[in-house]
Design a protein around this motif. Sequence first.
Motif, short mmCIF file in Angstrom:
data_model
loop_
_atom_site.label_atom_id
_atom_site.label_comp_id
_atom_site.label_asym_id
_atom_site.label_seq_id
_atom_site.Cartn_x
_atom_site.Cartn_y
_atom_site.Cartn_z
N MET A 71 33.43 47.39 47.59
CA MET A 71 33.85 48.21 46.52
C MET A 71 34.10 49.56 46.76
O MET A 71 35.06 50.19 46.59
CB MET A 71 32.86 47.92 45.47
N ALA A 99 37.15 49.95 48.87
CA ALA A 99 38.55 49.69 48.00
C ALA A 99 38.81 51.00 47.23
O ALA A 99 39.64 51.57 47.31
CB ALA A 99 38.38 48.46 46.93
N THR A 119 34.60 44.65 56.40
CA THR A 119 34.56 45.20 55.14
C THR A 119 35.90 45.71 54.48
O THR A 119 36.09 45.43 53.55
CB THR A 119 33.85 46.82 55.30
N ARG A 136 37.46 42.47 52.85
CA ARG A 136 36.60 42.13 51.33
C ARG A 136 37.16 43.11 50.56
O ARG A 136 37.35 43.06 49.19
CB ARG A 136 35.15 42.14 51.78
N ALA A 137 37.36 44.40 50.84
CA ALA A 137 38.12 45.57 49.90
C ALA A 137 39.42 45.13 49.53
O ALA A 137 39.64 45.28 48.32
CB ALA A 137 37.99 46.95 50.82
N VAL A 143 40.44 42.18 48.88
CA VAL A 143 40.25 41.19 48.01
C VAL A 143 40.02 41.88 46.62
O VAL A 143 40.23 41.43 45.52
CB VAL A 143 39.14 40.22 48.49
N CYS A 144 39.12 42.82 46.78
CA CYS A 144 38.53 43.55 45.61
C CYS A 144 39.51 44.62 45.05
O CYS A 144 39.40 45.10 43.99
CB CYS A 144 37.29 44.50 45.95
N LEU A 161 40.58 44.93 41.39
CA LEU A 161 39.42 45.61 40.47
C LEU A 161 39.64 46.89 40.39
O LEU A 161 39.46 47.73 39.39
CB LEU A 161 38.18 45.38 41.03
N ARG A 175 48.02 45.79 42.85
CA ARG A 175 46.83 45.63 43.84
C ARG A 175 46.85 44.38 44.30
O ARG A 175 46.26 44.17 45.42
CB ARG A 175 45.34 46.21 43.19
N SER A 215 46.36 42.60 48.50
CA SER A 215 45.65 41.34 49.17
C SER A 215 46.60 40.31 49.73
O SER A 215 46.16 39.94 50.55
CB SER A 215 45.06 40.97 47.61
N GLY A 248 41.16 33.52 49.25
CA GLY A 248 40.43 34.87 48.87
C GLY A 248 41.54 35.23 47.88
O GLY A 248 41.51 35.70 46.88
N VAL A 276 41.39 35.44 43.64
CA VAL A 276 41.63 36.73 42.72
C VAL A 276 42.95 36.60 41.81
O VAL A 276 43.08 37.21 40.79
CB VAL A 276 41.68 38.12 43.42
#
Length: 250
Positions: A1, A4, A22, A25-26, A28-29, A32, A144, A148, A175, A179
């Motif tokens: 997070m 991101a 990292t 994963r960012a 994918v987030c 948010l 956003r 992804s 992923g 989302v």
Amino acid sequence: MRFAFGTLSVLRVRVERWDRATAGRAMVCAPLVGVVLGAVAAGAGVLVDWRAGGLLAAVTAVAVPAWLTRGLHLDGLADVADGLGSGRPAEDALRIMKQSDIGPFGVLTLVLVLLAQIAALAGQFAASPAHGALAVLTAAVTARLALSWGCLRPVPAARPGGLGAMVAATVPPAGALTVSLLAGLGLGAAGWADGWAALRYPGALLAGLGAAGLLLRRCVRRFGGITGDVLGALAETAATTTLFALALTG
């Protein structure tokens, strides 16, 4: 997070890890981040709409995300427009995109995109503050989500180094799909007061992602992969198409 928000916004976030795992994963987030920035922009738009009307509310709702991202995505859109419009081989086009100045294709694209976003949002705010706010949120989240999808594992980087190389091919398809489904359900639930018309928000999300997907395909063929500029262009293309779809459906 933290990766991101630190990468995709001006928010002061301490990023302790900077590696591809990292980064994946960012990305994918990333939606948010869209929720937070979209909520801030929507709130600002509603306040301005209350005092000054829908047109200035739309300008505010477009200006706030640009400020909160340092114009990162808009800059990427202009650079990609110059690269694609140059007609040069991939290596030369990438060099043009990396230059600090903006050419005629980039300027024209920025003007048209910003006008389209403001015009679409002005209509939504004119309908009601709630419609305007939800349109802003939908566009921010979709933009956003496009990041992804742009970082899916089969998609290569166009050149070594930079943000594009860091995040390219880091997001598993499952992923990105997960989302996207959650975002669609959330936006549909947020517009529940409109009854069946609430489905236009997930529909606009799909339209935005579809347009971003077409641009992604074009950029991969033209440049050989993605760059940070390409990701910015995907975000702005997705947001603009989303707002256009909402304007067409009510």
